[in-house]
Each structure stands twice: as C-alpha cells, then as structure tokens.
Design a protein around this motif. Structure first.
Motif, PDB file in Angstrom:
ATOM      1  N   THR A 192       0.864  -1.185   0.000  1.00 32.17           N
ATOM      2  CA  THR A 192       0.000   0.000   0.000  1.00 32.17           C
ATOM      3  C   THR A 192       0.901   1.236   0.000  1.00 32.17           C
ATOM      4  O   THR A 192       2.076   1.165   0.373  1.00 32.17           O
ATOM      5  CB  THR A 192      -0.882   0.088   1.269  1.00 32.17           C
ATOM      6  N   HIS A 193       0.310   2.370  -0.358  1.00 30.46           N
ATOM      7  CA  HIS A 193       1.046   3.622  -0.178  1.00 30.46           C
ATOM      8  C   HIS A 193       1.342   3.756   1.319  1.00 30.46           C
ATOM      9  O   HIS A 193       0.575   3.272   2.153  1.00 30.46           O
ATOM     10  CB  HIS A 193       0.219   4.812  -0.693  1.00 30.46           C
ATOM     11  N   THR A 235       0.975   5.801   3.592  1.00 30.08           N
ATOM     12  CA  THR A 235      -0.010   6.343   4.548  1.00 30.08           C
ATOM     13  C   THR A 235      -1.365   5.624   4.453  1.00 30.08           C
ATOM     14  O   THR A 235      -2.335   6.075   5.044  1.00 30.08           O
ATOM     15  CB  THR A 235      -0.230   7.849   4.282  1.00 30.08           C
ATOM     16  N   GLU A 236      -1.406   4.525   3.691  1.00 30.31           N
ATOM     17  CA  GLU A 236      -2.709   3.894   3.452  1.00 30.31           C
ATOM     18  C   GLU A 236      -2.756   2.414   3.805  1.00 30.31           C
ATOM     19  O   GLU A 236      -3.383   1.616   3.113  1.00 30.31           O
ATOM     20  CB  GLU A 236      -3.114   4.089   1.983  1.00 30.31           C
ATOM     21  N   ALA A 237      -2.089   2.052   4.888  1.00 25.09           N
ATOM     22  CA  ALA A 237      -2.089   0.644   5.301  1.00 25.09           C
ATOM     23  C   ALA A 237      -3.505   0.125   5.531  1.00 25.09           C
ATOM     24  O   ALA A 237      -3.765  -1.075   5.411  1.00 25.09           O
ATOM     25  CB  ALA A 237      -1.263   0.483   6.570  1.00 25.09           C
ATOM     26  N   ASP A 238      -4.422   1.037   5.829  1.00 24.18           N
ATOM     27  CA  ASP A 238      -5.780   0.575   6.165  1.00 24.18           C
ATOM     28  C   ASP A 238      -6.535  -0.034   4.991  1.00 24.18           C
ATOM     29  O   ASP A 238      -7.652  -0.522   5.168  1.00 24.18           O
ATOM     30  CB  ASP A 238      -6.598   1.694   6.834  1.00 24.18           C
ATOM     31  N   VAL A 239      -5.940  -0.065   3.800  1.00 28.40           N
ATOM     32  CA  VAL A 239      -6.612  -0.784   2.704  1.00 28.40           C
ATOM     33  C   VAL A 239      -6.140  -2.249   2.644  1.00 28.40           C
ATOM     34  O   VAL A 239      -6.599  -3.014   1.801  1.00 28.40           O
ATOM     35  CB  VAL A 239      -6.422  -0.100   1.319  1.00 28.40           C
ATOM     36  N   LEU A 252       5.140  -1.134   2.783  1.00 30.53           N
ATOM     37  CA  LEU A 252       4.771   0.291   2.816  1.00 30.53           C
ATOM     38  C   LEU A 252       5.567   1.079   1.785  1.00 30.53           C
ATOM     39  O   LEU A 252       6.729   1.454   2.022  1.00 30.53           O
ATOM     40  CB  LEU A 252       4.978   0.849   4.229  1.00 30.53           C
ATOM     41  N   LYS A 283       4.860   8.539  11.499  1.00 27.82           N
ATOM     42  CA  LYS A 283       3.759   8.098  10.644  1.00 27.82           C
ATOM     43  C   LYS A 283       3.980   6.649  10.199  1.00 27.82           C
ATOM     44  O   LYS A 283       3.052   5.830  10.158  1.00 27.82           O
ATOM     45  CB  LYS A 283       3.688   9.035   9.415  1.00 27.82           C
ATOM     46  N   GLN A 320       1.596   3.313  10.712  1.00 32.20           N
ATOM     47  CA  GLN A 320       1.140   2.465   9.606  1.00 32.20           C
ATOM     48  C   GLN A 320       1.645   1.020   9.756  1.00 32.20           C
ATOM     49  O   GLN A 320       0.936   0.066   9.464  1.00 32.20           O
ATOM     50  CB  GLN A 320       1.602   3.059   8.268  1.00 32.20           C
TER      51      GLN A 320
END
Ligand SMILES: CC[C@H](O)CC(=O)C(=O)O
Ligand SMILES: [Mn+2]
Length: 342
Positions: free
Chosen positions: A112-113, A115-119, A138, A148, A152
C-alpha cells in the motif's frame, strides 16, 4: 547449504524487474532464473507483474505472459525457495491471491502507499487463511516521517502481517533517513522488519546495510539490478558484501555471480545503470516504475522526460496515478509550445 540465516533475502527481479523489461517475461526465462536462484539458496523469489497480481493492463503495461503461468513455472523449479507474490489492494483481488496460492505461492506481500495501510486488512487476512506468510509493504516510505511510518506499520501488524517493510520505491531515501525509520520500527513493532531499496541515487547497498545495522532481517535485492529505475540492491553483490561482514544469508556467492552473468544479463537489452532518468527519480522522489512510462510520454510529446519526472515529484504523485504522467507531459508540451509561439 547452511539453513541458518541472519538475513532473509527476497529476490525481486522476476517482479520488480518486470517494470524494467516492460513486463515481457517468458515462461522459459522464469524457469531458468527461478531454478538458478533456488539452487543458489535464495529463500524467497517474488514473481508477478511489476505492479503485482492483475497488474497487466493498459494503465500499467500489458504482460507478455499470464502471470499465473509464470508463478506456476517458478513453483515447479523451486524445491527449496518459497515463491512470493505481490498484491496491491485495488489492483489485485482475493481471487488472484487464491489462484496464486493454489499454484503454490507461499508468501503474499500486500503493498500500500505508506499512509494507506488501512486498505490492506482484507488481503492480509485472506492470505493468512490461505496459509501464506504475509508481508505489509509500505511503499514510497520517503513520503512519511518515522512517526507516521510506525503508525502504519502497527496497523499492518494488527492485521496479522508477519513482516513489515520500509519500501524506498523512489530510491530517494538517504542512509540517515533509513536509519531513523528502521530504528523507530524496531522500537515500536514486534514483527520482522524489512527493507526494499532502489538504486537511483546509488544508495541501495548503503541503505540496506544501515537497515540491517538497525535490526532489519528481511532485505530485497534484484540480481544484476534488474528492477524498476536503476534497479534494487544488487543481490549478488549484497550476498558477497554480507558474507565479507560475517552475516549469513545462506546464499552461495559463486552461484549468484554465475546466474547474474550467464542467465540474467542476457535478458537485459541494455545493462541496468543509473541513467539521467533513474537519477531524477531518486532526486525528485518519484516512483521507480514511472521511468519507462515517462520516457514514452516524453517521446510522444517531444519534451524532456526529466521535466515530466520533476513535475510529478512536485505534485507528489503516487502509485496508481500513472495516468498523470501523460497529463503532465501534455501540459508541459502545451506550455512549451505557447512559449515558442510568443
Ligand atoms: C507498483 C508496485 C511497486 O513496483 C512495488 C515496489 O517494488 C516499490 O514500490 O518499490
Ligand atoms: Mn520496487
């Protein structure tokens, strides 16, 4: 072959290197490379389209061969090594993950990008259920400060990832920035820590060594630098350097050198080196996989690919925004023609 390893190398030439050869791998090439890597003692070999499972598309570049055939080929010759697949939620789905696992892939790297681990949770959970070892990957880690990144990485850990990687997709991180990030992860997460470098600023080896110094135990490399941009930490060199340092990788130095020279070098149309485009990727902090796309757009619009890459860096464009490359090229060409008319 000793099976005690201090560092576990994942060889990414058959995935990250796919960007460098416009996703043109054949089954024969994958059979040869994967067998030689397996025989050299490399523990993990990643195979998929450069942009991960289901990446073959007009947006990312069409594969010459269906990646499932490539995965199957690699599995068929890897009696020791585990075959890993990369998947980016939003591109690769659980369906492809299941297919890859059925063919024998044993590790899923969920990217994931930064800052977007939540996907990532659905993919990580699915991979776990399929019995696969899982990695949270990451990407574009230079775009996040250490705090940050820790946040993540902790998310990746909470989803069940066995390992979390600092991924220097743009090859933009300086050694002290890698040190700070890996040190913070080591302090705050309880799972394995990995590092994936790109050599655009000629720092991939130094950065990998710093990562190891700070406690990373999973390091990616690409044999003969066969990865996006200027490639990754050169695996055969890393194996030799770590051997000199008394750090065990379980990989045979001579066999790695031979496969680099005899099997991988002939795959490359031109040797991997730090070209001006590669250098600009690291300098401007742009995704390494954008290099070929920018080159094509530059030729199409009659402009300098470096200008496109610098502008993409300014706009902080991230993976999945490949369509912006053509937009930016068209805009730059338009403003150039307006300047010429005046
Ligand atoms: C688009 C996926 C990307 O190539 C993954 C990777 O290797 C990186 O971010 O460096
Ligand atoms: Mn990469």
């Amino acid at each position: 072959m000793p099976n005690v390893r201090d560092i576990f190398i994942t060889e990414v030439a058959l995935r990250d290197g796919s960007h460098a050869i416009a996703h043109q791998y054949t089954v024969e090439q994958v059979l040869k490379v994967a067998k030689a890597l397996n025989d050299a003692g490399v523990p993990y070999i990643e195979v998929t389209h450069g942009d991960g499972l289901a990446g073959s598309s007009l947006q990312y570049g069409l594969s010459r061969t269906n990646e499932m055939e490539l995965i199957e080929a690699a599995v068929s010759v890897a009696d020791q090594a585990k075959i890993a697949v990369l998947t980016l939620p939003g591109i690769g789905t659980i369906k492809e993950l299941k297919e890859a696992a059925k063919l024998g892939a044993k590790m899923a790297r969920v990217a994931t990008h930064v800052t977007e681990a939540d996907v990532a949770p659905q993919h990580i959970h699915a991979a776990k259920e399929l019995g696969m070892e899982t990695v949270g990957f990451l990407m574009m880690s230079h775009m996040a400060e250490a705090g940050k990144l820790v946040e993540q990485a902790k998310l990746m850990e909470s989803y069940g990832a066995d390992t979390v990687y600092v991924v220097d997709s743009a090859g933009a991180l300086l050694p002290e920035q890698v040190r700070e990030r890996i040190r913070a992860l080591k302090l705050h997460v309880g799972i394995n820590i990995g590092f994936h470098g790109h050599n655009n600023l000629s720092l991939a080896m130094a950065n990998s060594l710093v990562a190891i110094e700070e406690g990373a135990t999973r390091i990616d490399g690409s044999v003969r630098c066969l990865g996006a941009g200027a490639g990754n930490t050169q695996t055969e060199v890393m194996v030799a350097v770590l051997d000199r340092m008394g750090i065990k990788t379980g990989v045979d130095v001579y066999k790695m050198m031979d496969l680099a020279e005899e099997i991988v070098a002939p795959i490359l149309k031109t040797p991997q080196e730090i070209t001006r485009d590669g250098l600009v990727l690291g300098y401007a902090g742009v995704y390494s996989s954008f290099a070929l796309h920018a080159k094509r757009a530059a030729a199409k619009f009659g402009i300098d690919s470096r200008d496109i890459l610098i502008e993409l860096g300014k706009r902080k464009v991230v993976g999945g925004q490949e369509d912006m490359i053509v937009d930016v090229a068209a805009e730059l060409a338009k403003s150039k023609s307006q300047v010429n008319v005046r």
